[in-house]
Design an enzyme around this catalytic site. Sequence first.
Site, PDB file in Angstrom:
ATOM      1  N   ALA A 110      30.012   8.108  15.974  1.00 47.77           N
ATOM      2  CA  ALA A 110      30.078   7.227  14.802  1.00 47.77           C
ATOM      3  C   ALA A 110      28.663   6.946  14.298  1.00 47.77           C
ATOM      4  CB  ALA A 110      30.792   5.926  15.170  1.00 47.77           C
ATOM      5  N   GLN A 154      31.135   1.931  21.468  1.00 50.39           N
ATOM      6  CA  GLN A 154      29.756   2.426  21.574  1.00 50.39           C
ATOM      7  C   GLN A 154      29.690   3.929  21.248  1.00 50.39           C
ATOM      8  OE1 GLN A 154      26.722   1.190  22.023  1.00 50.39           O
ATOM      9  NE2 GLN A 154      27.349  -0.937  22.207  1.00 50.39           N
ATOM     10  N   SER A 155      30.424   4.345  20.246  1.00 53.09           N
ATOM     11  CA  SER A 155      30.473   5.775  19.896  1.00 53.09           C
ATOM     12  C   SER A 155      29.132   6.303  19.365  1.00 53.09           C
ATOM     13  CB  SER A 155      31.551   5.974  18.826  1.00 53.09           C
ATOM     14  OG  SER A 155      31.455   7.269  18.269  1.00 53.09           O
ATOM     15  N   ASN A 156      28.645   7.356  19.997  1.00 51.13           N
ATOM     16  CA  ASN A 156      27.444   8.033  19.490  1.00 51.13           C
ATOM     17  C   ASN A 156      27.790   8.848  18.250  1.00 51.13           C
ATOM     18  OD1 ASN A 156      25.744   7.322  21.825  1.00 51.13           O
ATOM     19  ND2 ASN A 156      27.187   8.619  22.932  1.00 51.13           N
ATOM     20  N   ALA A 212      34.964   5.260  20.162  1.00 51.84           N
ATOM     21  CA  ALA A 212      34.975   4.032  20.963  1.00 51.84           C
ATOM     22  C   ALA A 212      33.914   3.077  20.408  1.00 51.84           C
ATOM     23  CB  ALA A 212      34.683   4.362  22.419  1.00 51.84           C
TER      24      ALA A 212
END
Length: 336
Positions: free
Chosen positions: A79, A75-77, A73
């Site tokens: 990624a 705000q992917s952690n 998403a």
Amino acid sequence: MKLTRFPRVRITHAPTPLEFMPRMTEALGGPNLYIKRDDCTGLATGGNKTRKLEFLMADAVKHGADTIITQGATQSNHARQTVAIAARMGMKCEILLEDRTGSKVDSYKHSGNVFLDRMYGARMQEVPGGTDMNAAMSQLAEELRGKGQKPYIIPGGGSNPIGALGYVVCALELVDQFNTQGLDVGCVVHATGSAGTQAGLVAGFEGSRSDIPVLGIGVRAPRQVQETNVYNLAVKTAELLGVAGAVSRERVQANCDYVGDGYGIPTAGMVEAVTMMARLEGILLDPVYSGKGMAGLIDLCRKGHFRKGDNVVFLHTGGSTALFGYMDAFGGLTPL
Ligand SMILES: Cc1ncc(COP(=O)(O)O)c(C=O)c1O
């Protein structure tokens, strides 16, 4: 279970601390609450993906990759951590970010994890919510191969049997800490999303016959779907580990009552949980995963789900960087 069989990049600051939370325990008046600090794994502000990436990145090297592709998403952690480890290992990293929440808030779009993705040098593309992310990653891999690059695809959340090995390691680390500290633990609670964390924990605890129950607090899917996803991945992880059959269906438990309106959409319980943990323990949770996970644990304590005196461990899976993308949920820059 012989974990040394698997190639691994040693990067986690482990063992992460296991700490008592005296003020949360007192405030809730129920079980003794402990916290496993996987927000302190040491990579790119920490979090649960570090452990998975140890095995996934080693597999990428084994396959001769020079470029990592992954997705999440906005705000992917996952990624953010993937981009950072790729930078550290001298690889290129392409991330596809799905607009899963539809938020138009500037800080959500550009701050928090997105800001750090850029800082670590990601090539990034935003795609609309509902995009087939696996197909999009395969197509990108094809394009990169056409340009002579050697891409390696890491699935969303790093959740496949190789990534889940990271949480088998964590399960064994926890068992060691429980034994060393003389702690008889009744349950490990954590936020569950793409399933790899819980699958690895269950495979690790069951494969080592440690008899430690795990409860995943869902952040997206309904309970049946979430439990099935975790179970299927735990079974495959156990097979990879050489302990096929170790995981039974009833050892996979999820509670998905704390999702609210959807993935990444703030809830009042999450805001309370994040604020409580900050003010009582000086620990930052995140708005999408650990905040909702803790909201579930708080509510279950209040409802008497655990007995007074039980020892319950909350696995902090990280993600506080995303708070900067969600300041509006906490009143923006106006003091709470
Ligand atoms: C901070 C945080 N906690 C928990 C999770 C959920 O872990 P899993 O996807 O392995 O279920 C994630 C996944 O992205 C995460 O970023």
